[in-house]
Design an enzyme around this catalytic site. Structure first.
Site, PDB file in Angstrom:
ATOM      1  N   ASP A  22       0.788  -1.251   0.000  1.00 58.48           N
ATOM      2  CA  ASP A  22       0.000   0.000   0.000  1.00 58.48           C
ATOM      3  C   ASP A  22       0.817   1.297   0.000  1.00 58.48           C
ATOM      4  OD1 ASP A  22      -1.523  -2.140   0.841  1.00 58.48           O
ATOM      5  OD2 ASP A  22      -2.195  -1.209   2.694  1.00 58.48           O
ATOM      6  N   GLN A  38       4.128   0.704   2.240  1.00 54.51           N
ATOM      7  CA  GLN A  38       4.385  -0.556   2.930  1.00 54.51           C
ATOM      8  C   GLN A  38       5.576  -1.224   2.236  1.00 54.51           C
ATOM      9  OE1 GLN A  38       2.129  -2.343   5.685  1.00 54.51           O
ATOM     10  NE2 GLN A  38       2.737  -0.218   5.905  1.00 54.51           N
ATOM     11  N   TRP A  46       6.128 -10.235   1.090  1.00 52.50           N
ATOM     12  CA  TRP A  46       5.642  -9.490   2.252  1.00 52.50           C
ATOM     13  C   TRP A  46       6.328  -9.998   3.527  1.00 52.50           C
ATOM     14  CZ3 TRP A  46       3.116 -10.132   6.903  1.00 52.50           C
ATOM     15  CH2 TRP A  46       2.484  -9.005   7.440  1.00 52.50           C
ATOM     16  N   ASP A 153      -5.273   0.857   9.620  1.00 56.19           N
ATOM     17  CA  ASP A 153      -5.199   1.738   8.448  1.00 56.19           C
ATOM     18  C   ASP A 153      -5.859   3.098   8.675  1.00 56.19           C
ATOM     19  OD1 ASP A 153      -4.102  -0.594   7.486  1.00 56.19           O
ATOM     20  OD2 ASP A 153      -5.828  -1.139   6.250  1.00 56.19           O
ATOM     21  N   GLU A 204     -10.414  -2.622   4.492  1.00 61.20           N
ATOM     22  CA  GLU A 204      -9.071  -2.111   4.768  1.00 61.20           C
ATOM     23  C   GLU A 204      -8.932  -0.712   4.171  1.00 61.20           C
ATOM     24  OE1 GLU A 204      -6.292  -6.072   4.828  1.00 61.20           O
ATOM     25  OE2 GLU A 204      -6.645  -5.249   2.854  1.00 61.20           O
TER      26      GLU A 204
HETATM   27  C1  FRU Z   1      -3.830  -3.687   2.739  1.00 53.85           C
HETATM   28  C2  FRU Z   1      -3.149  -4.135   4.034  1.00 53.85           C
HETATM   29  C3  FRU Z   1      -3.524  -3.210   5.158  1.00 53.85           C
HETATM   30  C4  FRU Z   1      -2.382  -3.387   6.110  1.00 53.85           C
HETATM   31  C5  FRU Z   1      -1.210  -3.576   5.187  1.00 53.85           C
HETATM   32  C6  FRU Z   1      -0.178  -4.550   5.691  1.00 53.85           C
HETATM   33  O1  FRU Z   1      -3.190  -4.117   1.596  1.00 53.85           O
HETATM   34  O2  FRU Z   1      -3.520  -5.477   4.321  1.00 53.85           O
HETATM   35  O3  FRU Z   1      -4.786  -3.467   5.721  1.00 53.85           O
HETATM   36  O4  FRU Z   1      -2.207  -2.278   6.942  1.00 53.85           O
HETATM   37  O5  FRU Z   1      -1.737  -4.056   3.962  1.00 53.85           O
HETATM   38  O6  FRU Z   1       0.956  -4.557   4.883  1.00 53.85           O
END
Ligand code: FRU
Length: 471
Positions: A22, A38, A46, A153, A204
């Site tokens: 994000d 992110q 991830w 978020d 989200e």
């Molecule tokens: C959305 C999400 C958010 C979270 C982040 C974690 O893509 O799942 O809800 O804060 O990515 O990386």
């Protein structure tokens, strides 16, 4: 430095290396657009989330900056927003200068592993040097968790009517609104959405902001959803309505999508840009984001898009178009032919005379292609990447995606933004938008327009763009 790896976008932001999802903390301050994101710098999948950082003065050419926020004993740094605290309500400013304040989610993996439900909380960090360096607030978290697994978020904005900050928070299957005089003490105001909107997955990355239309102010609530999008996986829905400082009331309960394609997610807007609302999404989908065939980095953002409100058939809809700033990359604009060469990123503007079906194909010499167009029989747009190149990394990737047409004009106006690994379609001045990524073995090197009668094409312009890595 030219980023020349295979599939590396040339007019879309990408992390220098490692994982990105994000966009976070987008804020405009002193002539600079900040983009945080992110980020897991140590891997292309991830992992422990950081806030990566980049800045731009034109939303198009980005400079990479040092990582702004590292995970710590309170957890990973999940998504959130940033504001200019103009009135120094937080008291975190220094020498009469407004601080930048970031509001983000701590994701505590220890708590998660222990099976607790309260492992996500909201915290703040501040910068007194225009975003160069960040200090986490000593009193974190500023909003503790009340026992809800998905509690994250925070998107914060100043509410002029109540003279308070409003935080919109994603809470599992709804959003919650909190207010604060100082960004440190938060009071719950209301909830929205349990009975409204799409619920195929978790809610989200919300956003709440005002857009004017016809001299009136309306509120837009964006809610990202994963999964449950109109073409599978993650996508961005929105509501238009009223916000009285405490409660959001939608004008209609219909689910609306800001982008119908499979590859725009977690999109929200920049703060502190006045009446102008600039939207940016992550150009991927949780369905396969960790699997896409890039080697040294993963994912890009969409092009920044300017949002406006339109009334179509009595309903308010968001329309979005690439920001005008993209023009800084334009080399020239030429009359397009029905067939032509592709040699780098390009914008295509096509206007038809009628509502006859047409398609545009982008292809390479080894027969790989993306086909997109308008289907008259169903009055819808589509994008087909079944033969686009590398498709086997995830079974659902090779698919055809569709989006309804909303405009009632008797012809179609289409803008395409084509980069190495993506196409974004803005139909009818952005009333229907679709984003789709692809990974051909060789770059697409030609295009063709297929239409029954070529007189149906009223105008067609092609604007090649230079790479953002070249001056
Ligand atoms: C959305 C999400 C958010 C979270 C982040 C974690 O893509 O799942 O809800 O804060 O990515 O990386």
């Amino acid at each position: 430095k030219v980023a020349s790896e295979q599939h590396r976008p040339q007019i879309h932001f990408t992390p220098p290396s490692g994982w990105m999802n994000d966009p976070n903390g987008m804020v405009y301050s002193n002539g600079t657009y900040h983009l945080f994101y992110q980020h897991y710098p140590d891997s292309t999948v991830w992992g422990p989330m950081h806030w990566g950082h980049a800045t731009s003065t034109n939303l198009v050419e980005w400079q990479h900056k040092p990582i702004a926020l590292y995970p710590d004993s309170l957890g990973y740094i999940f998504s959130g927003s940033a504001v200019v605290d103009t009135r120094n309500t937080s008291g975190l400013g220094k020498n009469g200068k407004a601080p930048l304040v970031a509001i983000f989610t701590y994701h505590d993996t220890t708590g998660e592993r222990k099976g607790r439900n309260d492992f996500q909380s909201q915290a703040i960090a501040f910068s007194n040097d225009d975003g160069k360096t960040w200090t986490k607030y000593a009193g974190n978290p500023v909003l503790a968790n009340a026992g809800i697994r998905d509690f994250r978020d925070p998107k914060v904005g100043w509410n002029e009517a109540t003279k308070k900050w409003i935080m919109t928070l994603a809470v599992q299957d709804r959003v919650a609104f909190y207010s604060s005089p100082d960004l440190k003490n938060w009071t719950k105001e209301s909830e929205f959405g349990k009975e409204v909107g799409a619920h195929g997955g978790v809610w989200e990355c919300p956003d709440l902001f005002m857009l004017e239309h016809g001299g009136q102010q309306h509120w837009v609530l964006i809610v990202n959803l994963n999964p449950g999008g109109p073409n599978g996986g993650s996508a961005t829905q929105y509501f238009v309505g009223k916000f009285d400082g405490q409660h959001f009331t939608p004008y209609s309960n219909e689910t609306q999508w800001l982008d119908y394609g499979p590859d725009e997610y977690a999109g929200i807007t920049w703060s502190n840009t006045g009446k102008r609302k600039i939207f940016l999404g992550w150009m991927s989908n949780w369905q396969y984001a960790n699997l896409v065939p890039t080697k040294t980095w993963r994912s890009a953002t969409t092009v920044p898009r300017e949002l406006r409100l339109e009334q179509v058939g009595g309903k308010y809809r968001i329309a979005s178009l690439p920001v005008a700033e993209l023009q800084v990359l334009a080399i020239q604009t030429m009359q397009g032919q029905q067939q032509g060469v592709l040699n780098g990123p390009v914008r295509m503007n096509l206007t038809t005379q009628s509502l006859d079906a047409f398609s545009i194909t982008l292809k390479n010499k080894v027969g790989q292609k993306v086909v997109l167009g308008y289907d008259a029989a169903t009055n819808s747009f589509y994008m087909d990447r079944r033969a686009s190149g590398k498709i086997s990394f995830e079974p659902g990737f090779a698919a055809i995606h569709r989006a309804p047409r909303f405009s009632a004009t008797p012809n179609i106006k289409l803008t395409l933004i084509v980069d190495k690994a993506s196409v974004e379609l803005f139909a009818d001045d952005g009333l229907t938008v679709m984003t789709q990524i692809f990974f051909p073995d060789n770059d697409y090197e030609s295009y063709s327009i297929d239409v029954k009668d070529s007189s149906a094409i009223q105008s067609f312009q092609v604007t090649p763009y230079r790479s953002m890595y070249l001056q």
